[in-house]
Design an enzyme around this catalytic site. Structure first.
Site, mmCIF file in Angstrom:
data_model
loop_
_atom_site.group_PDB
_atom_site.id
_atom_site.type_symbol
_atom_site.label_atom_id
_atom_site.label_comp_id
_atom_site.label_asym_id
_atom_site.label_seq_id
_atom_site.Cartn_x
_atom_site.Cartn_y
_atom_site.Cartn_z
ATOM 1 N N GLU A 66 0.610 -1.117 0.393
ATOM 2 C CA GLU A 66 -0.242 0.227 -0.050
ATOM 3 C C GLU A 66 1.044 1.135 0.144
ATOM 4 O O GLU A 66 0.635 2.011 -0.178
ATOM 5 C CB GLU A 66 -1.013 -0.583 1.142
ATOM 6 C CG GLU A 66 -2.182 -0.525 1.049
ATOM 7 C CD GLU A 66 -1.896 -1.829 1.528
ATOM 8 O OE1 GLU A 66 -0.690 -2.466 1.583
ATOM 9 O OE2 GLU A 66 -2.780 -2.737 1.774
ATOM 10 N N PHE A 128 -11.942 -7.058 13.189
ATOM 11 C CA PHE A 128 -11.065 -7.833 12.598
ATOM 12 C C PHE A 128 -10.656 -6.770 11.606
ATOM 13 O O PHE A 128 -11.478 -5.855 10.777
ATOM 14 C CB PHE A 128 -11.399 -9.278 12.224
ATOM 15 C CG PHE A 128 -9.868 -9.828 11.145
ATOM 16 C CD1 PHE A 128 -8.734 -10.137 11.572
ATOM 17 C CD2 PHE A 128 -10.264 -9.847 9.571
ATOM 18 C CE1 PHE A 128 -7.930 -10.016 10.528
ATOM 19 C CE2 PHE A 128 -9.353 -9.377 8.595
ATOM 20 C CZ PHE A 128 -8.160 -10.535 9.824
ATOM 21 N N GLN A 129 -9.134 -5.888 11.608
ATOM 22 C CA GLN A 129 -8.314 -5.139 10.911
ATOM 23 C C GLN A 129 -9.105 -3.711 10.329
ATOM 24 O O GLN A 129 -9.453 -2.788 9.615
ATOM 25 C CB GLN A 129 -8.563 -5.811 8.477
ATOM 26 C CG GLN A 129 -7.732 -6.221 9.037
ATOM 27 C CD GLN A 129 -7.192 -6.942 7.276
ATOM 28 O OE1 GLN A 129 -8.814 -7.191 6.716
ATOM 29 N NE2 GLN A 129 -6.486 -7.478 7.142
ATOM 30 N N LYS A 178 -17.680 -0.450 5.742
ATOM 31 C CA LYS A 178 -18.061 -1.444 4.543
ATOM 32 C C LYS A 178 -19.992 -0.785 4.586
ATOM 33 O O LYS A 178 -19.697 -1.076 3.188
ATOM 34 C CB LYS A 178 -18.107 -3.155 5.271
ATOM 35 C CG LYS A 178 -18.166 -3.778 4.280
ATOM 36 C CD LYS A 178 -18.289 -4.715 5.122
ATOM 37 C CE LYS A 178 -18.847 -6.292 4.301
ATOM 38 N NZ LYS A 178 -18.430 -7.619 4.751
ATOM 39 N N MET A 493 24.544 8.580 2.716
ATOM 40 C CA MET A 493 24.599 10.224 3.523
ATOM 41 C C MET A 493 24.815 9.283 4.805
ATOM 42 O O MET A 493 25.075 10.600 5.092
ATOM 43 C CB MET A 493 23.414 10.470 2.596
ATOM 44 C CG MET A 493 22.831 11.391 3.249
ATOM 45 S SD MET A 493 23.874 12.603 2.454
ATOM 46 C CE MET A 493 23.342 13.398 1.201
#
Lengths: 593, 166
Positions: A66, A128-129, A178, A493
């Site tokens: 993502e 969940f999630q 949802k 760096m």
């Protein structure tokens, strides 16, 4: 009353359709002119993915992480100026967007990110999630929404695109439970936006504009600082005209790269920690600094108390917060750079310009003296020198008007210093947040936006591994990004800081990477390796000519360091040009007037 | 310096956390904070008392203004404006102190809102100085519990000066 009936008539003329939230989502994107989105499916947004299955007006790119989707959307926005769009699921999917959001927020690029959320009745139940994404993203986006009713969805999407693209652009997050995606309502896309608390100022105050111009006429040693705002507001033409007509040299911040043509004689290149010697000295010694769309980051100013301490500062910015935040400003002008610079050009008086022309001429000659102090490669070895590689990339590609993305680190600074960008929106690099792993997915997004252009990602061997998984996306959709890895076997760096500031304790900066040629091949892309200087030019050409995504692994000298270099907390006139150099005198520097 | 900011916001879920998050994220102080709807239920008024030099206060106001849900930010610090705070104090009310407590309450126009054989609960209202002196006077008696509402403030309308007939 008449207007009202007219509106009603208008509404009824439109076909009123009853649609699900998921369908409305797609219809809204259509209304906003979105053709491409980057995303990753998951449980709670499957209803949208089911609609995408048969959708013919939106092309969805399945990323491999993502974070890649958000950077890709930002890359898309950077090269087009249009908002990039990403779609992810709830919980982990949404949490993976944070770095990308923060990056876009910092650098001010418009993206709209849609996240799935668990059903409304489960919110707060540790489902969940589930993650409180509105809470988590609040400090790293311009605005965010939790959609509570499907009826609000079109309004919210309309507002989100408006907020993302106006004022100082930035990311907007829309969290969609949802059930909102399943519920149905009549779809009407609102025509107007009602945001009483959001009204960015575009037109500069005429009095301030006149004052600023007056100051520039009278200035003997003026400098223009071109920031990222010049690119965001498409003000390149105006700033060019203004600099030319007033004969004022121009420095650019990292984000302002390409806002003013770097091959022009008035361009002094980048200012700041790794700015050129002459740009830093010009800014330190100027009597008027005219900053356009810059925010005076600590990487630009160095030690604040020594920054432009004798100069008057004029600052144009669309974000009032950035004015006098870090550096006190004498003439602030809040508004859109393009419109303000246009106003200035409109009232410019040629006679006034002549008055200090002589002084400005001398000033430029003084700067030309400083230009002799150029940083050269500091290490002599049989290995390829990274500066040479970047210079060669520039030579071989400059006529192709490419998009050059970078990751973050030495290669980024070398690219900013050595690649001469003549046009805006050609340089895609993470400035404010300094996100390693940004370049590759951003280049992918840029390539999706501009399929016919050459898109190159200059990477380090550290950064590239942070989002290398997007190579699978590039192969899958045949997105022909060319990745040039400046491979020095270190987090260069950080190693450079350790070398100078931490007694050469290379603590956890040595890096062994995979065989990038084999890695490219494993993904189904093409890989090349360059170890000798004679292979440099042919391989760059080969990479550009090879269809599809390509990785070139340039094995370079490990101990090379980025110069010019101003150590953190030092005044920016305190420019180190090579490894041995010590501090200097006045303001702690060697070459002040 | 201490400033009182009056912030008009859209009365929506999450607006308060945007404001509070802004203060904590940018290291600004909040000394007190009150929130309630205005005459129009669509909007809420947030009164924030904060401390900072002029530069900090300027940043706070700008950052508050930048929030999409913020309609207006006013710095209503100083004598030109009307500031009030409500305080509820539960004090120990021993036999020998009871009349003293009532005398203090009387001076400050405070009400006794609850009384038991061992305690008095007083309600007082006023500006900073009044509340502070009220608390200080009660302290020797023994404060059991103290609850302050946080400050609310409103700007004073400009008085028209009557100059008399010429």
């Amino acid at each position: 009353m008449h207007k009202m009936t007219e509106n009603i008539a208008k509404e009824t003329r439109r076909e009123l359709k009853t649609l699900t939230g998921a369908q409305i989502f797609l219809e809204c994107l259509k209304e906003e002119g979105v053709n491409e989105i980057f995303g990753y499916p998951g449980g709670v947004i499957l209803h949208i993915y089911d609609e995408l299955y048969s959708c013919d007006f939106i092309k969805h790119y399945l990323v491999r992480h993502e974070q890649g989707a958000i950077h890709a959307a930002e890359g898309y926005a950077r090269v087009t100026g249009k908002p990039g769009v990403a779609l992810v699921t709830s919980g982990p999917g949404a949490c993976n967007t944070i770095t990308g959001l923060a990056n876009a927020y910092y650098d001010g690029y418009p993206i709209v990110v849609f996240t799935g959320q668990v059903a409304s009745n489960l919110i707060g139940n540790d489902a969940f999630q589930e993650a409180d994404i509105v809470g988590i993203t609040r400090p790293c986006c311009k605005h965010n929404y939790l959609v509570k009713d499907v009826k609000d969805l079109p309004r919210i999407i309309k507002e989100a695109f408006h907020i993302a693209t106006t004022g100082k652009p930035g990311p907007v997050v829309i969290d969609m439970p949802k059930d909102v995606l399943v519920n149905k309502t009549e779809f009407i896309y609102p025509e107007k936006i009602h945001l009483p608390g959001y009204n960015p100022t575009y037109n500069g105050h005429p009095l301030q504009i006149a004052k600023a111009l007056n100051l520039l006429y009278k200035a003997e040693r003026p400098v223009i600082m071109c920031g990222g705002g010049v690119i965001a507001s498409e003000a390149s033409e105006e700033i060019f005209k203004l600099a030319k007509v007033l004969n004022i040299p121009v420095v650019n911040t990292l984000m302002g790269t390409g806002g003013f043509p770097q091959t022009d004689e008035l361009s002094l290149g980048m200012v700041g920690m790794h700015g050129t010697y002459w740009a830093n000295h010009a800014v330190t010694n100027c009597d008027v600094l005219f900053a356009v769309g810059a925010r005076f980051s600590d990487r630009v100013t160095g030690k604040i108390s020594k920054f432009c301490c004798d100069a008057k500062i004029v600052h144009i910015d669309i974000d009032p917060c950035s004015i006098s935040k870090n550096v006190p400003v004498d003439i602030p002008i809040v508004g859109d750079a393009k419109s303000i610079l246009g106003d200035m050009l409109g009232i410019i008086n040629p006679q006034e310009i002549q008055k200090k022309a002589e002084d400005k001429f001398c000033w430029i000659q003084q700067i030309n003296e400083w230009k002799k102090k150029k940083a050269e490669p500091t290490v002599n070895s049989h290995k390829l020198n990274p500066l040479k590689v970047i210079e060669q990339i520039y030579e071989e590609t400059k006529d192709k008007n490419p998009v050059i993305a970078t990751e973050v680190g030495q290669h980024q600074m070398w690219t900013a210093l050595l690649y001469k960008f003549d046009r805006p929106r050609n340089f895609v690099s993470s400035g404010g947040l300094g996100t390693m792993g940004f370049g590759f997915p951003a280049a992918m997004g840029a390539q999706v936006a501009c399929p016919d252009r050459l898109v190159i990602n200059v990477a380090g061997d550290g950064s590239i591994q942070m989002n290398i998984q997007e190579l699978a996306t590039c192969v899958h959709y045949n997105i022909p990004v060319k990745t040039f890895i400046i491979n020095n076997g270190y987090l260069g760096m950080v190693r450079q800081w350790q070398e100078r500031l931490f007694n050469e304790h290379y603590s956890h900066t040595v890096m062994t990477g995979p065989d990038y040629v084999k890695l490219a091949e494993a993904y189904g892309a093409t890989g090349f390796r360059v170890e000798k200087e004679e292979d440099l030019i042919p391989t760059i050409h080969k990479a550009i000519e090879t269809p599809g995504p390509v990785i070139v692994d340039f094995i370079v000298e490990s101990m090379e360091a980025v110069f010019p270099w101003v150590l953190a907390g030092e005044p920016i006139c305190n420019v180190l040009l090579c490894k041995g150099q010590n501090k200097c005198q006045k303001h702690n520097c060697d070459n002040c007037i | 310096m201490r400033h009182t900011l009056s912030v008009l916001v859209q009365n929506e879920a999450g607006v308060l956390s945007r404001i509070v998050g802004l203060f904590s994220g940018r290291g600004f102080n909040i000394e007190s904070l009150t929130v309630a709807p205005t005459q129009d239920a669509e909007y809420s008024r947030i009164t924030i008392v904060t401390i900072g030099d002029d530069g900090v206060i300027e940043q706070i106001c700008k950052q508050l203004n930048k929030l999409i849900n913020t309609i207006k930010v006013m710095d209503i610090t100083g004598e030109g404006n009307i500031e009030r705070e409500l305080v509820l104090v539960k004090v120990a009310a021993k036999e020998e102190d009871r009349s003293e407590i009532l005398r203090i309450a009387d001076i400050f126009d405070a009400k006794v809102v609850d009384a038991t054989p061992k305690t008095y609960t007083l309600e007082a209202m006023g500006d900073d100085i009044k509340i502070k002196s009220f608390i200080e006077l009660l302290r020797p008696v023994g404060i059991r519990e103290l609850v302050r509402s946080g400050k609310v403030a409103i700007s004073r309308e400009v008085q028209l000066m009557t100059t008399g007939a010429k």
